[in-house]
Design a protein around this motif. Structure first.
Motif, PDB file in Angstrom:
ATOM      1  N   ILE A   1      42.992  34.988  34.508  1.00  0.00           N
ATOM      2  CA  ILE A   1      43.041  34.099  35.252  1.00  0.00           C
ATOM      3  C   ILE A   1      44.430  33.415  35.217  1.00  0.00           C
ATOM      4  CG2 ILE A   1      41.631  31.904  35.679  1.00  0.00           C
ATOM      5  CD1 ILE A   1      39.752  34.445  35.912  1.00  0.00           C
ATOM      6  N   SER A   2      44.993  33.119  36.262  1.00  0.00           N
ATOM      7  CA  SER A   2      46.008  32.400  36.455  1.00  0.00           C
ATOM      8  C   SER A   2      45.895  30.824  36.333  1.00  0.00           C
ATOM      9  CB  SER A   2      46.634  32.697  37.828  1.00  0.00           C
ATOM     10  OG  SER A   2      46.154  31.755  38.759  1.00  0.00           O
TER      11      SER A   2
ATOM     12  N   ASN B   1      43.130  31.320  39.569  1.00  0.00           N
ATOM     13  CA  ASN B   1      42.766  32.598  40.563  1.00  0.00           C
ATOM     14  C   ASN B   1      42.710  33.809  39.736  1.00  0.00           C
ATOM     15  OD1 ASN B   1      42.875  31.024  42.943  1.00  0.00           O
ATOM     16  ND2 ASN B   1      45.017  31.234  42.869  1.00  0.00           N
ATOM     17  N   PRO B   2      41.617  34.779  39.949  1.00  0.00           N
ATOM     18  CA  PRO B   2      41.609  36.085  39.025  1.00  0.00           C
ATOM     19  C   PRO B   2      42.631  37.038  39.375  1.00  0.00           C
ATOM     20  CG  PRO B   2      39.956  35.793  40.488  1.00  0.00           C
ATOM     21  CD  PRO B   2      40.691  34.455  40.577  1.00  0.00           C
ATOM     22  N   TYR B   3      43.211  37.936  38.500  1.00  0.00           N
ATOM     23  CA  TYR B   3      44.080  38.786  38.789  1.00  0.00           C
ATOM     24  C   TYR B   3      43.759  39.885  37.921  1.00  0.00           C
ATOM     25  CZ  TYR B   3      47.554  37.428  35.363  1.00  0.00           C
ATOM     26  OH  TYR B   3      48.019  36.928  34.098  1.00  0.00           O
TER      27      TYR B   3
ATOM     28  N   TYR C   1      44.361  40.621  43.333  1.00  0.00           N
ATOM     29  CA  TYR C   1      44.219  39.386  43.114  1.00  0.00           C
ATOM     30  C   TYR C   1      42.835  39.170  43.954  1.00  0.00           C
ATOM     31  CZ  TYR C   1      49.027  38.999  42.517  1.00  0.00           C
ATOM     32  OH  TYR C   1      50.406  39.192  41.819  1.00  0.00           O
ATOM     33  N   GLY C   2      42.160  37.924  43.367  1.00  0.00           N
ATOM     34  CA  GLY C   2      40.848  37.351  44.105  1.00  0.00           C
ATOM     35  C   GLY C   2      39.639  38.430  43.870  1.00  0.00           C
ATOM     36  N   TRP C   3      39.169  38.500  44.923  1.00  0.00           N
ATOM     37  CA  TRP C   3      37.909  39.352  44.946  1.00  0.00           C
ATOM     38  C   TRP C   3      38.205  40.781  44.653  1.00  0.00           C
ATOM     39  CZ3 TRP C   3      37.263  43.352  48.224  1.00  0.00           C
ATOM     40  CH2 TRP C   3      38.049  43.433  49.369  1.00  0.00           C
ATOM     41  N   GLU C   4      39.372  41.328  44.999  1.00  0.00           N
ATOM     42  CA  GLU C   4      39.722  42.690  44.559  1.00  0.00           C
ATOM     43  C   GLU C   4      39.812  43.065  43.177  1.00  0.00           C
ATOM     44  OE1 GLU C   4      43.118  43.074  47.321  1.00  0.00           O
ATOM     45  OE2 GLU C   4      41.952  44.108  48.759  1.00  0.00           O
TER      46      GLU C   4
ATOM     47  N   GLN D   1      38.247  41.142  40.789  1.00  0.00           N
ATOM     48  CA  GLN D   1      37.142  41.132  40.133  1.00  0.00           C
ATOM     49  C   GLN D   1      36.385  42.471  40.497  1.00  0.00           C
ATOM     50  OE1 GLN D   1      35.789  37.754  42.126  1.00  0.00           O
ATOM     51  NE2 GLN D   1      35.853  36.410  40.520  1.00  0.00           N
ATOM     52  N   ARG D   2      36.496  42.994  41.805  1.00  0.00           N
ATOM     53  CA  ARG D   2      35.776  44.352  42.039  1.00  0.00           C
ATOM     54  C   ARG D   2      36.372  45.440  41.279  1.00  0.00           C
ATOM     55  NH1 ARG D   2      36.393  47.044  47.733  1.00  0.00           N
ATOM     56  NH2 ARG D   2      38.704  47.325  47.020  1.00  0.00           N
TER      57      ARG D   2
END
Length: 66
Positions: free
Chosen positions: A18-19, A23-25, A47-50, A52-53
């Motif tokens: 998490i930045s 934001n997740p990365y 980044y983001g939803w990508e 997390q996936r």
């Protein structure tokens, strides 16, 4: 921003982070085999939803991505 389509294998572990902005990365190395024993390495950032996936897929070094 650039988009590149590469078939290669994961070279490093993925770790969802998490930045400071919340934001997740995820960052990992991807290696493409070119032939004759040669390889090309790429540093992949998502980044983001990508991100997390990708982290849910539990990719490990040696996994082929195409």
């Amino acid at each position: 921003m650039s988009f590149v389509h590469v078939v290669g294998y994961v070279a490093t572990d993925l770790e969802l982070k998490i930045s400071q902005a919340g934001n997740p990365y995820v960052r990992f190395d991807l290696v493409e085999r070119l032939g004759n024993g040669r390889t090309q390495s790429y540093q992949v950032w998502a980044y983001g939803w990508e991100a997390q996936r990708l982290s849910k897929w539990k990719l490990k070094p040696g996994t082929v991505l195409d």
